[in-house]
Design a protein around this motif. Structure first.
Motif, PDB file in Angstrom:
ATOM      1  N   CYS A 136      29.539  39.385  25.456  1.00 38.15           N
ATOM      2  CA  CYS A 136      28.419  39.618  26.384  1.00 38.15           C
ATOM      3  C   CYS A 136      27.415  40.549  25.710  1.00 38.15           C
ATOM      4  O   CYS A 136      27.814  41.516  25.066  1.00 38.15           O
ATOM      5  CB  CYS A 136      28.942  40.266  27.672  1.00 38.15           C
ATOM      6  SG  CYS A 136      27.622  40.492  28.879  1.00 38.15           S
ATOM      7  N   GLN A 157      24.743  41.788  27.595  1.00 40.89           N
ATOM      8  CA  GLN A 157      23.912  42.349  28.659  1.00 40.89           C
ATOM      9  C   GLN A 157      23.936  43.882  28.692  1.00 40.89           C
ATOM     10  O   GLN A 157      22.981  44.508  29.059  1.00 40.89           O
ATOM     11  CB  GLN A 157      24.354  41.814  30.025  1.00 40.89           C
ATOM     12  CG  GLN A 157      24.288  40.314  30.153  1.00 40.89           C
ATOM     13  CD  GLN A 157      22.982  39.845  30.767  1.00 40.89           C
ATOM     14  OE1 GLN A 157      22.172  39.224  30.114  1.00 40.89           O
ATOM     15  NE2 GLN A 157      22.782  40.155  32.016  1.00 40.89           N
ATOM     16  N   ARG A 158      25.071  44.450  28.366  1.00 41.44           N
ATOM     17  CA  ARG A 158      25.216  45.912  28.324  1.00 41.44           C
ATOM     18  C   ARG A 158      24.807  46.611  29.629  1.00 41.44           C
ATOM     19  O   ARG A 158      23.989  47.538  29.624  1.00 41.44           O
ATOM     20  CB  ARG A 158      24.463  46.504  27.121  1.00 41.44           C
ATOM     21  CG  ARG A 158      24.965  45.950  25.818  1.00 41.44           C
ATOM     22  CD  ARG A 158      24.962  46.943  24.683  1.00 41.44           C
ATOM     23  NE  ARG A 158      25.794  46.444  23.572  1.00 41.44           N
ATOM     24  CZ  ARG A 158      27.023  46.848  23.329  1.00 41.44           C
ATOM     25  NH1 ARG A 158      27.586  47.777  24.068  1.00 41.44           N
ATOM     26  NH2 ARG A 158      27.715  46.334  22.335  1.00 41.44           N
ATOM     27  N   CYS A 159      25.347  46.139  30.728  1.00 44.14           N
ATOM     28  CA  CYS A 159      25.171  46.842  32.001  1.00 44.14           C
ATOM     29  C   CYS A 159      25.769  48.252  31.828  1.00 44.14           C
ATOM     30  O   CYS A 159      26.778  48.419  31.129  1.00 44.14           O
ATOM     31  CB  CYS A 159      25.874  46.100  33.128  1.00 44.14           C
ATOM     32  SG  CYS A 159      25.250  44.411  33.294  1.00 44.14           S
ATOM     33  N   TYR A 178      27.574  50.352  33.289  1.00 41.43           N
ATOM     34  CA  TYR A 178      28.925  50.757  33.703  1.00 41.43           C
ATOM     35  C   TYR A 178      30.017  49.972  32.990  1.00 41.43           C
ATOM     36  O   TYR A 178      31.188  50.252  33.140  1.00 41.43           O
ATOM     37  CB  TYR A 178      29.089  50.515  35.219  1.00 41.43           C
ATOM     38  CG  TYR A 178      28.670  49.097  35.598  1.00 41.43           C
ATOM     39  CD1 TYR A 178      29.552  48.039  35.464  1.00 41.43           C
ATOM     40  CD2 TYR A 178      27.370  48.830  36.028  1.00 41.43           C
ATOM     41  CE1 TYR A 178      29.152  46.750  35.754  1.00 41.43           C
ATOM     42  CE2 TYR A 178      26.976  47.550  36.321  1.00 41.43           C
ATOM     43  CZ  TYR A 178      27.861  46.506  36.178  1.00 41.43           C
ATOM     44  OH  TYR A 178      27.472  45.224  36.441  1.00 41.43           O
ATOM     45  N   CYS A 179      29.640  48.976  32.203  1.00 37.87           N
ATOM     46  CA  CYS A 179      30.611  47.944  31.830  1.00 37.87           C
ATOM     47  C   CYS A 179      31.108  48.064  30.391  1.00 37.87           C
ATOM     48  O   CYS A 179      30.317  48.189  29.452  1.00 37.87           O
ATOM     49  CB  CYS A 179      29.975  46.567  32.051  1.00 37.87           C
ATOM     50  SG  CYS A 179      31.156  45.239  31.796  1.00 37.87           S
ATOM     51  N   VAL A 209      32.867  45.676  28.921  1.00 38.19           N
ATOM     52  CA  VAL A 209      33.123  44.351  28.336  1.00 38.19           C
ATOM     53  C   VAL A 209      32.412  44.132  26.993  1.00 38.19           C
ATOM     54  O   VAL A 209      33.041  43.694  26.025  1.00 38.19           O
ATOM     55  CB  VAL A 209      32.791  43.234  29.348  1.00 38.19           C
ATOM     56  CG1 VAL A 209      32.761  41.866  28.683  1.00 38.19           C
ATOM     57  CG2 VAL A 209      33.812  43.232  30.475  1.00 38.19           C
ATOM     58  N   PRO A 210      31.101  44.447  26.862  1.00 38.88           N
ATOM     59  CA  PRO A 210      30.450  44.164  25.577  1.00 38.88           C
ATOM     60  C   PRO A 210      31.122  44.884  24.408  1.00 38.88           C
ATOM     61  O   PRO A 210      31.158  44.351  23.294  1.00 38.88           O
ATOM     62  CB  PRO A 210      29.016  44.659  25.778  1.00 38.88           C
ATOM     63  CG  PRO A 210      28.804  44.555  27.256  1.00 38.88           C
ATOM     64  CD  PRO A 210      30.129  44.912  27.868  1.00 38.88           C
ATOM     65  N   GLN A 232      31.236  35.565  30.446  1.00 40.38           N
ATOM     66  CA  GLN A 232      30.992  36.795  31.219  1.00 40.38           C
ATOM     67  C   GLN A 232      29.641  36.714  31.908  1.00 40.38           C
ATOM     68  O   GLN A 232      29.487  37.111  33.051  1.00 40.38           O
ATOM     69  CB  GLN A 232      31.046  38.024  30.310  1.00 40.38           C
ATOM     70  CG  GLN A 232      32.422  38.357  29.810  1.00 40.38           C
ATOM     71  CD  GLN A 232      33.376  38.751  30.922  1.00 40.38           C
ATOM     72  OE1 GLN A 232      32.972  39.054  32.045  1.00 40.38           O
ATOM     73  NE2 GLN A 232      34.652  38.733  30.621  1.00 40.38           N
ATOM     74  N   SER A 233      28.658  36.192  31.188  1.00 38.18           N
ATOM     75  CA  SER A 233      27.341  35.997  31.788  1.00 38.18           C
ATOM     76  C   SER A 233      26.983  34.550  31.440  1.00 38.18           C
ATOM     77  O   SER A 233      26.200  34.270  30.543  1.00 38.18           O
ATOM     78  CB  SER A 233      26.358  36.990  31.185  1.00 38.18           C
ATOM     79  OG  SER A 233      25.213  37.055  31.964  1.00 38.18           O
ATOM     80  N   ARG A 242      20.742  46.075  35.295  1.00 43.99           N
ATOM     81  CA  ARG A 242      21.136  44.706  35.639  1.00 43.99           C
ATOM     82  C   ARG A 242      20.043  43.687  35.343  1.00 43.99           C
ATOM     83  O   ARG A 242      20.277  42.488  35.352  1.00 43.99           O
ATOM     84  CB  ARG A 242      21.509  44.634  37.128  1.00 43.99           C
ATOM     85  CG  ARG A 242      22.851  45.225  37.439  1.00 43.99           C
ATOM     86  CD  ARG A 242      23.989  44.426  36.843  1.00 43.99           C
ATOM     87  NE  ARG A 242      24.170  43.120  37.458  1.00 43.99           N
ATOM     88  CZ  ARG A 242      25.042  42.213  37.020  1.00 43.99           C
ATOM     89  NH1 ARG A 242      25.797  42.460  35.968  1.00 43.99           N
ATOM     90  NH2 ARG A 242      25.144  41.057  37.619  1.00 43.99           N
TER      91      ARG A 242
HETATM   92 FE1  SF4 Z   1      27.145  43.176  32.687  1.00 46.11          FE
HETATM   93 FE2  SF4 Z   1      28.986  41.274  33.212  1.00 46.11          FE
HETATM   94 FE3  SF4 Z   1      28.222  41.704  30.689  1.00 46.11          FE
HETATM   95 FE4  SF4 Z   1      29.687  43.528  31.977  1.00 46.11          FE
HETATM   96  S1  SF4 Z   1      30.317  41.468  31.423  1.00 46.11           S
HETATM   97  S2  SF4 Z   1      27.880  43.902  30.683  1.00 46.11           S
HETATM   98  S3  SF4 Z   1      28.916  43.320  34.078  1.00 46.11           S
HETATM   99  S4  SF4 Z   1      26.919  40.975  32.386  1.00 46.11           S
END
Ligand code: SF4
Ligand code: SAM
Length: 489
Positions: A173, A175-177, A179-180, A182-183, A217-218, A305
């Motif tokens: 992912c 996106q680097r939100c 709080y997340c 995952v990236p 994820q996105s 977001r």
């Molecule tokens: Fe955002 Fe979803 Fe990527 Fe996490 S996995 S950074 S919540 S888009």
């Protein structure tokens, strides 16, 4: 030799565990019914929230302690925690046989298990894209195989018969939100080749899957980065965007899959083409998981977001107008740093406007290395819990109202088998991904599509009477209408 896999976290981990199990079966290992019977136990972990990590560490600790009585037991870690912790995990869980990143796990798992059965310990294989910490702490750090296309390329086994299945189409992912995690644990976005995806979906269909969910994820970022759609795969429906083209391609190439889904969505990906694909490709289900996270524009901005409440709602409206009977589900975080009562009320208001069919509510959990973890986690635990309960109650009200609209209507249900609560009745899912409970008509089999007339509903479930089935490409007629002849469970 037998194995057992414990899976924590999202559908992507469920899919990865499934593929690891197939690799082990293909190498001659059998699945154990319980931990006590297993020679090899794998923990496929999740790092998204602290609690999930604590559970995995607790489980690994117990398993490694059991080695005092069963010195031959192999205990392995895979999933996001392997990347997040690197070789430090061997300090946290002494005696762990190996730890392997989620994308490296497929090619490496059989050899790691075999070497561990020969007595090796402390082996670490990071994911191939190098985002994993480069520390060895005295442990064997191996070069992962390169390139990988995920944990399983092409492994066939005939020993599971799930009617629903997952296929990953986008790794990582970008996106680097705020709080997340995952990236940083799943690496950067990488879209898979459409032909490799079709091959895997075909394989799932051959194993009996009738409902396939394409994962990313996105997921709406599919094909948007470092990727060109192959020129020799045309779009008879005239799509130009990669995800609608992929949906069309998979539906055309694998007609045995009666239902196609994709998750998780993002408002920026709700384009006119995508809405048209959802409406016009018969296999694509009228359901979208569209995480909202918050209804407060200030919090959404802090979360990075990439949308505000108006843009989110516009995407919901486009979907509702363009896809008849669509169900929309969501994820929401409560207690993000600085979330005031006013922000929380804005979330409640947006939930009501969006009329979600289901919501997954999470209490904010600071994750190491994320921007939100630098902020003060200032919403007290009790207040996070209160907000969680309020949103769950709000969602129940929305579920009652939404599901009441189905009473008296027929829905097409994919039959999954006896209901867990009452084995005399069967359970299945509608295209909207709603659980439907019904009396099984004679001759029904798992994987049949059956029409059910809905007689009753609660916030999460629809209950009804079978009216006929389109099973195995033919219509099964139900001889006697069962109206009022049974108890709804
Ligand atoms: Fe955002 Fe979803 Fe990527 Fe996490 S996995 S950074 S919540 S888009
Ligand atoms: N990729 C999806 C998306 O963009 O929404 C979902 C990713 S995440 C695995 C699933 C959900 O976990 C998120 O939608 C979010 O609501 C929640 N989540 C992620 N990080 C969190 C955190 N630090 N604390 C609480 N919930 C979190």
């Amino acid at each position: 030799m037998t194995f057992l896999i414990h899976t924590y976290g999202c559908q992507m981990n469920v899919r990865d565990s499934d593929l690891l199990a197939r690799r082990l079966r293909a190498a001659g290992f059998a699945e154990a019914a319980t931990e006590d019977e297993a020679d090899v136990v794998l923990v496929n972990s999740c790092s998204v929230r602290e609690k999930a990590e604590e559970k995995a560490i607790g489980k690994l600790g117990m398993l490694c302690a059991a080695r005092r009585d069963r010195p031959g037991l192999v205990v392995g870690l895979t999933g996001c925690m392997a990347n997040r912790l690197g070789p430090d995990v061997f300090g946290l869980v002494p005696g762990l046989s190996f730890s392997v990143g989620p994308r490296a796990a497929g090619p490496a798992v059989v050899s790691l298990v075999r070497r561990a059965l020969d007595g090796a310990k402390g082996m670490f294989v990071p994911d191939p894209d190098g985002h994993t910490v480069e520390r060895s702490n005295g442990h064997t750090v191996e070069q992962p195989d390169r390139p990988t296309v995920g944990p399983c390329d092409r492994v066939t086994a005939k020993d599971d018969t799930a009617v629903s299945s997952f296929v990953t189409i986008l790794y990582g992912c970008n996106q680097r939100c705020s709080y997340c995690i995952v990236p940083s644990v799943r690496g950067s976005e990488e879209s898979r080749d459409p032909r490799a995806i079709v091959a895997e979906v075909r394989e799932e269909a051959a194993r009996g899957a009738k409902d396939v969910c394409l994962l990313g994820q996105s997921v709406m970022r599919y094909g948007r980065m470092g990727f060109a759609w192959p020129e020799d795969i045309p779009s008879p429906m005239g799509f130009a965007e990669p995800l609608p083209r992929l949906l069309e391609f998979v539906a055309r190439e694998v007609p045995e899959v009666r239902r196609l889904r994709f998750t998780s969505g993002h408002p920026s990906g709700v384009t006119d083409e995508l809405v048209r694909a959802m409406r016009e490709i018969p296999a694509v289900c009228p359901h979208l998981h569209l995480p909202m996270q918050s209804g407060s524009d200030r919090i959404l901005r802090d979360m990075r977001r990439g949308y505000d409440s108006a843009r989110y709602l516009a995407a919901v409206r486009r979907l509702r107008e363009g896809v008849p009977d669509i169900a929309i589900t969501t994820d929401i975080i409560v207690g993000y740093p600085g979330e005031t009562e006013e922000d929380f009320e804005a979330t409640r208001a947006l939930m009501r406007k969006a009329r979600f069919d289901n919501s997954f509510i999470f209490k904010f959990s600071p994750r190491p290395g994320t921007p939100a973890a630098q902020m003060e986690d200032d919403v007290p635990a009790a207040e996070k819990e209160r907000r969680n309960q309020v949103l769950l109650a709000d969602q129940d009200d929305l579920g009652v109202a939404n599901n009441a609209l189905w009473i008296g209507r027929e829905v097409e249900v994919l039959a999954e088998g006896p209901s867990l609560r009452n084995a005399a009745r069967w359970s299945g899912r509608s295209g909207q991904n709603k659980i439907v409970i019904f009396d099984p008509p004679p001759g029904i089999e798992r994987g049949d599509l059956i029409r059910v007339e809905i007689g009753r509903a609660n916030p999460q479930t629809l209950f009804g009477e079978p009216r006929g089935a389109i099973g195995r490409n033919r219509l099964l007629h139900v001889p006697v209408p069962l109206v009022g002849s049974h108890n709804l469970c």
